[in-house]
Design a protein around this motif. Structure first.
Motif, PDB file in Angstrom:
ATOM      1  N   THR A 144     -30.131  12.354 -25.311  1.00 53.47           N
ATOM      2  CA  THR A 144     -30.672  11.059 -24.926  1.00 53.47           C
ATOM      3  C   THR A 144     -31.880  11.182 -23.727  1.00 53.47           C
ATOM      4  O   THR A 144     -32.865  10.577 -23.988  1.00 53.47           O
ATOM      5  N   TRP A 149     -22.626  15.933 -19.830  1.00 53.54           N
ATOM      6  CA  TRP A 149     -23.165  14.777 -20.706  1.00 53.54           C
ATOM      7  C   TRP A 149     -23.319  15.183 -22.171  1.00 53.54           C
ATOM      8  O   TRP A 149     -23.453  14.422 -23.040  1.00 53.54           O
ATOM      9  N   LEU A 176     -27.783   6.959 -12.838  1.00 58.35           N
ATOM     10  CA  LEU A 176     -27.169   7.972 -13.228  1.00 58.35           C
ATOM     11  C   LEU A 176     -26.552   8.879 -12.616  1.00 58.35           C
ATOM     12  O   LEU A 176     -25.653   9.723 -13.048  1.00 58.35           O
ATOM     13  N   ASP A 229     -25.996  12.495 -27.993  1.00 60.51           N
ATOM     14  CA  ASP A 229     -25.215  12.449 -26.718  1.00 60.51           C
ATOM     15  C   ASP A 229     -25.768  12.153 -25.762  1.00 60.51           C
ATOM     16  O   ASP A 229     -27.045  12.007 -25.770  1.00 60.51           O
ATOM     17  N   CYS A 230     -25.266  12.129 -24.332  1.00 59.72           N
ATOM     18  CA  CYS A 230     -26.258  11.497 -23.299  1.00 59.72           C
ATOM     19  C   CYS A 230     -27.230  12.557 -22.862  1.00 59.72           C
ATOM     20  O   CYS A 230     -28.290  12.188 -22.337  1.00 59.72           O
ATOM     21  N   HIS A 278     -32.640   3.537 -22.611  1.00 62.42           N
ATOM     22  CA  HIS A 278     -31.864   4.680 -22.933  1.00 62.42           C
ATOM     23  C   HIS A 278     -30.836   4.922 -21.822  1.00 62.42           C
ATOM     24  O   HIS A 278     -29.910   5.577 -21.926  1.00 62.42           O
ATOM     25  N   THR A 279     -31.284   4.579 -20.595  1.00 59.43           N
ATOM     26  CA  THR A 279     -30.259   4.431 -19.304  1.00 59.43           C
ATOM     27  C   THR A 279     -29.168   3.481 -19.532  1.00 59.43           C
ATOM     28  O   THR A 279     -28.124   4.138 -19.364  1.00 59.43           O
ATOM     29  N   LEU A 325     -21.259   6.601 -20.474  1.00 63.55           N
ATOM     30  CA  LEU A 325     -20.572   7.189 -19.172  1.00 63.55           C
ATOM     31  C   LEU A 325     -19.539   6.289 -18.472  1.00 63.55           C
ATOM     32  O   LEU A 325     -19.101   6.680 -17.711  1.00 63.55           O
ATOM     33  N   ASP A 351     -27.978   3.055 -22.651  1.00 56.17           N
ATOM     34  CA  ASP A 351     -27.253   3.701 -23.746  1.00 56.17           C
ATOM     35  C   ASP A 351     -26.291   4.639 -22.816  1.00 56.17           C
ATOM     36  O   ASP A 351     -25.366   4.711 -23.301  1.00 56.17           O
ATOM     37  N   MET A 352     -26.948   5.484 -22.039  1.00 59.09           N
ATOM     38  CA  MET A 352     -26.097   6.471 -21.287  1.00 59.09           C
ATOM     39  C   MET A 352     -25.252   6.073 -20.416  1.00 59.09           C
ATOM     40  O   MET A 352     -24.080   6.446 -20.365  1.00 59.09           O
ATOM     41  N   ALA A 389     -23.908   8.644 -26.150  1.00 59.30           N
ATOM     42  CA  ALA A 389     -24.684   7.616 -25.514  1.00 59.30           C
ATOM     43  C   ALA A 389     -24.476   6.270 -26.186  1.00 59.30           C
ATOM     44  O   ALA A 389     -25.612   5.907 -27.018  1.00 59.30           O
TER      45      ALA A 389
END
Length: 369
Positions: free
Chosen positions: A50, A35, A27, A46-47, A139-140, A147, A142-143, A40
Motif C-alpha cells: 500500500t 509491514w 506511521l 499489505d501495508c 491509504h494512510t 497496524l 488503511d495502513m 492494510a
C-alpha cells in the motif's frame, strides 16, 4: 464549507507536503514492524504494498503534470527497490514522492494539464495535488487501521480534497468522516453505504481561441468573496455576473447539489492565459432535457467574438450529452448585443417569446429534440 482550499501552485504544493508530513508522523512509530505481514485495512494489499502504491501515485502525478502528458499515462513504473526495503525505507520513499509532486505543483504554470482518466481526461496542478493528498490520506488510513495505530488528518486537508475533487458531495460537520464515507471506508447517518465511487477534476471545453475551464469550488468561493479565483483577468474582469455565477456554485456545493459539468466555466484566452469572462448553466438538465445557459464578458474583451465562440462550443458540448435536447437562454429584449450573440450561435426565438419576467427566451435544439 469547511475549507475552500487555497489557490495557486504554492498553495497546492503545501497541501501535498502537509499531508505527507502528517501521514509519516502517524506511521513512523510502527516502522519497526514487518509491514509486508499486515493487511492494510479493507484493501487487498499489505501495508508495504500500500505504501508502494502511494509512492507510485505521487511520482506518477508529478510526471503527468510536468510532462503535460496529453492522452495517457507516461510509460514509467515507480516501485520500491529492493521490494523488501522495509517500513522505514517506504516512508522515506513517500516523503520523496511528496516532495516531487509538491515541486511539480509549485513550478508548473497555471495552464499546465496532464492526462488523468477520472472523469474528464485531465487535471491541472491543483487537481493533481488534491488527488495526491487523497491517496496519502486514504491509504494512510488503511495502513493505520491494519497496524492498529491512530490516524486522523487535519480538517483543512480533508476539506481541500472534498471541495476540489468531490464537489458533488456535501462536506458536513466532519469532513474526514465524509471523505471516508465517500470512498467506501465508513458510514454517515442517513446515507447509504458507498460501494462504488470516483472523484471529479474540473471539465474543459475547447473553442477556437478559448479554453472554457470548469470553475472549481475553491475558485468559485474565492470569486464570490471578491478574489480573482486564481485567474489572471483582462482589465475590468471579473464582471459582476461572473461573481454571481460563482456564488451559485458555492451555494449548490453547500447543499450537496453541485454537478461540475453543469456549473460555471471561465473563458480563458489561450494566447496569453488571461480570463475574459464566464459562461455556464443554471443547473443540470430538467426532466424534459432542457438546460439554461448564461454568460458574462469583461468590458475589455467585448466586440471580439469571444462570447459567440464560447457559446457555440459550450452549447454544442451540452447538446452532445444524452440528457440534453434543448439549450435555452434569456435576454433583456433591449439588449441587442446579447441577443445578436445568441442568434449568431444558432439560438432561435421559438415557443415562448417572453417569460414571466419580461425576458426574451431563445433556444437551440439538438437534432433529436
Amino acid at each position: 464549507m469547511t475549507n475552500s482550499g487555497a489557490l495557486g501552485g504554492d498553495a497546492a504544493a503545501r497541501t501535498v507536503t502537509d499531508a505527507v508530513s502528517e501521514a509519516v508522523a502517524a506511521l513512523r512509530p510502527a516502522a519497526d514492524r514487518d509491514w509486508s505481514a499486515v493487511r492494510a485495512g479493507r484493501v487487498e494489499w499489505d501495508c508495504l504494498r500500500t505504501a508502494e502504491h502511494v509512492v507510485s501515485d505521487l511520482f506518477a502525478y508529478a510526471t503527468q503534470l510536468v510532462t503535460r502528458a496529453p492522452e495517457e499515462y507516461r510509460p514509467v513504473e515507480y516501485v520500491l527497490d529492493p521490494p523488501d526495503i522495509g517500513a522505514e525505507g517506504a516512508l522515506e520513499a513517500v516523503e520523496a514522492g511528496g516532495a516531487m509532486l509538491a515541486l511539480a505543483c509549485r513550478t508548473a504554470p497555471r495552464s499546465a494539464r496532464g492526462f488523468h482518466p477520472a472523469p474528464f481526461r485531465g487535471a491541472g496542478r491543483e487537481g493533481f495535488a488534491a488527488m495526491g493528498v487523497a491517496e496519502v490520506l486514504l491509504h494512510t488510513h488503511d495502513m493505520a487501521e491494519g497496524l492498529g495505530i491512530a490516524y486522523r488528518p487535519s480538517a483543512e486537508l480533508c476539506g481541500y480534497v472534498l471541495a476540489r475533487i468531490f464537489p458533488h458531495i456535501r462536506q458536513g460537520e466532519d469532513p474526514w468522516r465524509t471523505l471516508l464515507w465517500a470512498t467506501g471506508r465508513g458510514t454517515l447517518p442517513g446515507e447509504e453505504p458507498v460501494t462504488g465511487w470516483g472523484w471529479y477534476n474540473n471539465p474543459l471545453v475547447e473553442a477556437e481561441r478559448l479554453t472554457l475551464e470548469g470553475l472549481t469550488v475553491p475558485a468559485a468561493a474565492d470569486l464570490a468573496l471578491g478574489g480573482d479565483g486564481g485567474f489572471d483577468w483582462v482589465a475590468g474582469g471579473p464582471f459582476e455576473g461572473t461573481r454571481e455565477g460563482a456564488g451559485l456554485v458555492v451555494a449548490a456545493y453547500d447543499k450537496g447539489a453541485f454537478r461540475p459539468q453543469w456549473g460555471s466555466y471561465v473563458l480563458v484566452r489561450r494566447e496569453d492565459d488571461r480570463a475574459v469572462g464566464s459562461m455556464g448553466f443554471h443547473g443540470p438538465p430538467d426532466e424534459e432535457g432542457r438546460v439554461e445557459i448564461g454568460y458574462d464578458l469583461a468590458v475589455a474583451a467585448r466586440g471580439q467574438g469571444y462570447a459567440t465562440e464560447a457559446l457555440r462550443a459550450l452549447t454544442a458540448w451540452a447538446l452532445a450529452q444524452e440528457a440534453v435536447g434543448t439549450v435555452t437562454a434569456r435576454v433583456d429584449p433591449g439588449n441587442a448585443a446579447s441577443r445578436n450573440v445568441l442568434e449568431r450561435a444558432g439560438f432561435l426565438r421559438t415557443g415562448h417569446l417572453v417569460d414571466d419576467g419580461g425576458m426574451l427566451v431563445l433556444e437551440r435544439r439538438g437534432e433529436a429534440a
